[in-house]
Design a protein around this motif. Sequence first.
Motif, PDB file in Angstrom:
ATOM      1  N   LEU A 176       0.819  -1.198   0.000  1.00  0.00           N
ATOM      2  CA  LEU A 176       0.000   0.000   0.000  1.00  0.00           C
ATOM      3  C   LEU A 176       0.858   1.256   0.000  1.00  0.00           C
ATOM      4  O   LEU A 176       1.962   1.270   0.538  1.00  0.00           O
ATOM      5  N   LYS A 177       0.321   2.299  -0.607  1.00  0.00           N
ATOM      6  CA  LYS A 177       0.960   3.619  -0.596  1.00  0.00           C
ATOM      7  C   LYS A 177      -0.022   4.625  -0.015  1.00  0.00           C
ATOM      8  O   LYS A 177      -1.238   4.463  -0.127  1.00  0.00           O
ATOM      9  N   LYS A 178       0.511   5.663   0.584  1.00  0.00           N
ATOM     10  CA  LYS A 178      -0.322   6.607   1.333  1.00  0.00           C
ATOM     11  C   LYS A 178      -1.330   7.345   0.474  1.00  0.00           C
ATOM     12  O   LYS A 178      -2.347   7.824   0.986  1.00  0.00           O
ATOM     13  N   ASP A 179      -1.067   7.444  -0.832  1.00  0.00           N
ATOM     14  CA  ASP A 179      -1.976   8.197  -1.693  1.00  0.00           C
ATOM     15  C   ASP A 179      -2.987   7.310  -2.413  1.00  0.00           C
ATOM     16  O   ASP A 179      -3.727   7.771  -3.276  1.00  0.00           O
ATOM     17  N   MET A 180      -3.054   6.032  -2.068  1.00  0.00           N
ATOM     18  CA  MET A 180      -4.001   5.129  -2.711  1.00  0.00           C
ATOM     19  C   MET A 180      -5.428   5.414  -2.259  1.00  0.00           C
ATOM     20  O   MET A 180      -5.675   5.799  -1.122  1.00  0.00           O
ATOM     21  N   GLY A 181      -6.374   5.173  -3.178  1.00  0.00           N
ATOM     22  CA  GLY A 181      -7.786   5.289  -2.860  1.00  0.00           C
ATOM     23  C   GLY A 181      -8.434   3.923  -2.761  1.00  0.00           C
ATOM     24  O   GLY A 181      -7.800   2.880  -2.960  1.00  0.00           O
ATOM     25  N   LEU A 182      -9.723   3.922  -2.495  1.00  0.00           N
ATOM     26  CA  LEU A 182     -10.469   2.688  -2.265  1.00  0.00           C
ATOM     27  C   LEU A 182     -10.372   1.731  -3.448  1.00  0.00           C
ATOM     28  O   LEU A 182     -10.058   0.546  -3.277  1.00  0.00           O
ATOM     29  N   HIS A 183     -10.655   2.211  -4.647  1.00  0.00           N
ATOM     30  CA  HIS A 183     -10.652   1.325  -5.813  1.00  0.00           C
ATOM     31  C   HIS A 183      -9.245   0.885  -6.185  1.00  0.00           C
ATOM     32  O   HIS A 183      -9.033  -0.258  -6.603  1.00  0.00           O
ATOM     33  N   GLU A 184      -8.280   1.763  -6.013  1.00  0.00           N
ATOM     34  CA  GLU A 184      -6.899   1.428  -6.351  1.00  0.00           C
ATOM     35  C   GLU A 184      -6.393   0.310  -5.447  1.00  0.00           C
ATOM     36  O   GLU A 184      -5.697  -0.608  -5.904  1.00  0.00           O
ATOM     37  N   ILE A 185      -6.755   0.360  -4.179  1.00  0.00           N
ATOM     38  CA  ILE A 185      -6.339  -0.696  -3.253  1.00  0.00           C
ATOM     39  C   ILE A 185      -6.960  -2.029  -3.654  1.00  0.00           C
ATOM     40  O   ILE A 185      -6.283  -3.064  -3.723  1.00  0.00           O
ATOM     41  N   GLY A 186      -8.255  -2.022  -3.918  1.00  0.00           N
ATOM     42  CA  GLY A 186      -8.918  -3.268  -4.293  1.00  0.00           C
ATOM     43  C   GLY A 186      -8.325  -3.887  -5.539  1.00  0.00           C
ATOM     44  O   GLY A 186      -8.094  -5.104  -5.598  1.00  0.00           O
ATOM     45  N   ASN A 187      -8.050  -3.070  -6.543  1.00  0.00           N
ATOM     46  CA  ASN A 187      -7.491  -3.588  -7.787  1.00  0.00           C
ATOM     47  C   ASN A 187      -6.045  -4.047  -7.626  1.00  0.00           C
ATOM     48  O   ASN A 187      -5.608  -4.988  -8.287  1.00  0.00           O
ATOM     49  N   ALA A 188      -5.298  -3.384  -6.735  1.00  0.00           N
ATOM     50  CA  ALA A 188      -3.917  -3.804  -6.489  1.00  0.00           C
ATOM     51  C   ALA A 188      -3.886  -5.214  -5.910  1.00  0.00           C
ATOM     52  O   ALA A 188      -3.004  -6.021  -6.251  1.00  0.00           O
ATOM     53  N   VAL A 189      -4.843  -5.527  -5.045  1.00  0.00           N
ATOM     54  CA  VAL A 189      -4.926  -6.874  -4.482  1.00  0.00           C
ATOM     55  C   VAL A 189      -5.209  -7.886  -5.594  1.00  0.00           C
ATOM     56  O   VAL A 189      -4.564  -8.934  -5.697  1.00  0.00           O
ATOM     57  N   ILE A 190      -6.172  -7.578  -6.443  1.00  0.00           N
ATOM     58  CA  ILE A 190      -6.546  -8.502  -7.521  1.00  0.00           C
ATOM     59  C   ILE A 190      -5.395  -8.687  -8.500  1.00  0.00           C
ATOM     60  O   ILE A 190      -5.117  -9.807  -8.947  1.00  0.00           O
ATOM     61  N   GLU A 191      -4.723  -7.608  -8.831  1.00  0.00           N
ATOM     62  CA  GLU A 191      -3.594  -7.688  -9.760  1.00  0.00           C
ATOM     63  C   GLU A 191      -2.517  -8.620  -9.215  1.00  0.00           C
ATOM     64  O   GLU A 191      -1.999  -9.487  -9.924  1.00  0.00           O
ATOM     65  N   GLN A 192      -2.185  -8.467  -7.943  1.00  0.00           N
ATOM     66  CA  GLN A 192      -1.169  -9.318  -7.333  1.00  0.00           C
ATOM     67  C   GLN A 192      -1.654 -10.758  -7.223  1.00  0.00           C
ATOM     68  O   GLN A 192      -0.892 -11.705  -7.443  1.00  0.00           O
ATOM     69  N   ALA A 193      -2.937 -10.923  -6.915  1.00  0.00           N
ATOM     70  CA  ALA A 193      -3.492 -12.276  -6.799  1.00  0.00           C
ATOM     71  C   ALA A 193      -3.401 -13.028  -8.117  1.00  0.00           C
ATOM     72  O   ALA A 193      -3.083 -14.226  -8.140  1.00  0.00           O
ATOM     73  N   GLY A 194      -3.673 -12.336  -9.216  1.00  0.00           N
ATOM     74  CA  GLY A 194      -3.577 -12.989 -10.521  1.00  0.00           C
ATOM     75  C   GLY A 194      -2.166 -13.436 -10.844  1.00  0.00           C
ATOM     76  O   GLY A 194      -1.961 -14.502 -11.447  1.00  0.00           O
ATOM     77  N   GLU A 195      -1.200 -12.649 -10.427  1.00  0.00           N
ATOM     78  CA  GLU A 195       0.197 -12.988 -10.692  1.00  0.00           C
ATOM     79  C   GLU A 195       0.650 -14.212  -9.910  1.00  0.00           C
ATOM     80  O   GLU A 195       1.455 -15.012 -10.406  1.00  0.00           O
ATOM     81  N   ILE A 196       0.141 -14.367  -8.679  1.00  0.00           N
ATOM     82  CA  ILE A 196       0.672 -15.443  -7.837  1.00  0.00           C
ATOM     83  C   ILE A 196      -0.228 -16.674  -7.762  1.00  0.00           C
ATOM     84  O   ILE A 196       0.217 -17.732  -7.272  1.00  0.00           O
ATOM     85  N   PHE A 197      -1.466 -16.577  -8.266  1.00  0.00           N
ATOM     86  CA  PHE A 197      -2.372 -17.735  -8.204  1.00  0.00           C
ATOM     87  C   PHE A 197      -1.724 -18.976  -8.829  1.00  0.00           C
ATOM     88  O   PHE A 197      -1.706 -20.058  -8.218  1.00  0.00           O
ATOM     89  N   PRO A 198      -1.161 -18.895 -10.047  1.00  0.00           N
ATOM     90  CA  PRO A 198      -0.530 -20.086 -10.623  1.00  0.00           C
ATOM     91  C   PRO A 198       0.636 -20.615  -9.777  1.00  0.00           C
ATOM     92  O   PRO A 198       0.864 -21.832  -9.725  1.00  0.00           O
ATOM     93  N   LYS A 199       1.348 -19.731  -9.098  1.00  0.00           N
ATOM     94  CA  LYS A 199       2.467 -20.158  -8.263  1.00  0.00           C
ATOM     95  C   LYS A 199       1.961 -20.919  -7.037  1.00  0.00           C
ATOM     96  O   LYS A 199       2.552 -21.936  -6.647  1.00  0.00           O
ATOM     97  N   VAL A 200       0.900 -20.416  -6.443  1.00  0.00           N
ATOM     98  CA  VAL A 200       0.296 -21.118  -5.300  1.00  0.00           C
ATOM     99  C   VAL A 200      -0.182 -22.493  -5.733  1.00  0.00           C
ATOM    100  O   VAL A 200       0.041 -23.503  -5.054  1.00  0.00           O
ATOM    101  N   LEU A 201      -0.826 -22.538  -6.872  1.00  0.00           N
ATOM    102  CA  LEU A 201      -1.362 -23.796  -7.391  1.00  0.00           C
ATOM    103  C   LEU A 201      -0.249 -24.802  -7.662  1.00  0.00           C
ATOM    104  O   LEU A 201      -0.358 -25.991  -7.311  1.00  0.00           O
ATOM    105  N   ASP A 202       0.832 -24.334  -8.254  1.00  0.00           N
ATOM    106  CA  ASP A 202       1.960 -25.227  -8.561  1.00  0.00           C
ATOM    107  C   ASP A 202       2.583 -25.788  -7.289  1.00  0.00           C
ATOM    108  O   ASP A 202       2.884 -26.992  -7.210  1.00  0.00           O
ATOM    109  N   LYS A 203       2.775 -24.948  -6.278  1.00  0.00           N
ATOM    110  CA  LYS A 203       3.384 -25.416  -5.032  1.00  0.00           C
ATOM    111  C   LYS A 203       2.466 -26.379  -4.297  1.00  0.00           C
ATOM    112  O   LYS A 203       2.928 -27.358  -3.701  1.00  0.00           O
ATOM    113  N   TYR A 204       1.172 -26.133  -4.349  1.00  0.00           N
ATOM    114  CA  TYR A 204       0.227 -27.058  -3.722  1.00  0.00           C
ATOM    115  C   TYR A 204       0.207 -28.385  -4.472  1.00  0.00           C
ATOM    116  O   TYR A 204       0.217 -29.463  -3.864  1.00  0.00           O
TER     117      TYR A 204
END
Length: 263
Positions: A176-204
């Motif tokens: 998080l950054k201090k100048d983030m807003g509500l929608h920016e925070i939510g989308n940042a989570v989703i963006e990161q989740a998409g990047e790591i979902f395949p990695k989580v799946l592979d390790k599992y």
Amino acid sequence: MKTVLLTSTSYRHRYIGRCLQKHTDLKLVVTEAKSSRISETNSLTEEEALFQKQHFQNREEAEIEFFGQEELPSEILQLKLPHGEINSELTLEVLKDISPDYILLFGTSIIQKKLLDTFPNQFINLHLGLSPWYKGSATNLFPLIDGRPEFVGATFHLATTMVDAGAILHQFRPELKKDMGLHEIGNAVIEQAGEIFPKVLDKYNTGKIIPQKQKDSGIICRIKDLNIDKLRKAYKNFEKGMLVDYLNNKSLIDRDYPIISNL
């Protein structure tokens, strides 16, 4: 690794589908239409209706900025269902025909026992929120309404018939950054989740992640519990410096609520 994605219809859902298509053998995407928004427009004042309309318009514009309007790849089989039909016999039969290694969930109704029992330990849910503290719907919004940004994040867990209660594979909090807003925070989570979902799946899949049972209790968040006053409160919390206060004390606050990280 043969996968199927059960999801919904927004830009965020297409983004997760594209991420999984790049890194897994994604055979099918089942999309379930969303339920109605937080309030019926005819029950609102003119000013409240305008506020709600602006909120959702800003959210859509932010999603387009983050994820674009790209559709899912045309070569992927798609099944489009109305809201509440994700547990239909049609879904079950299609899944049986494909026989995937994993069925991945993002933004659907709760999966019922008949599907879970047919594919035991194969349903993995991407939950936007940190279980066990916030479960259910809009679980990265309710923490911001409550003034608790430490509970914003995502949880990858095995699906069960209980809401977001399955054993956890991995969790993260966004940067998080201090100048983030509500929608920016939510989308940042989703963006990161998409990047790591395949990695989580592979390790599992390779046995490098052992699911950990959830121990603590939390709250169940429901769309029907959202209203204009609560939505306004989230915005006001940002104006009052909620995010700045949290980031100034982040390490101390987060320490009291440890998450499960396996990456």
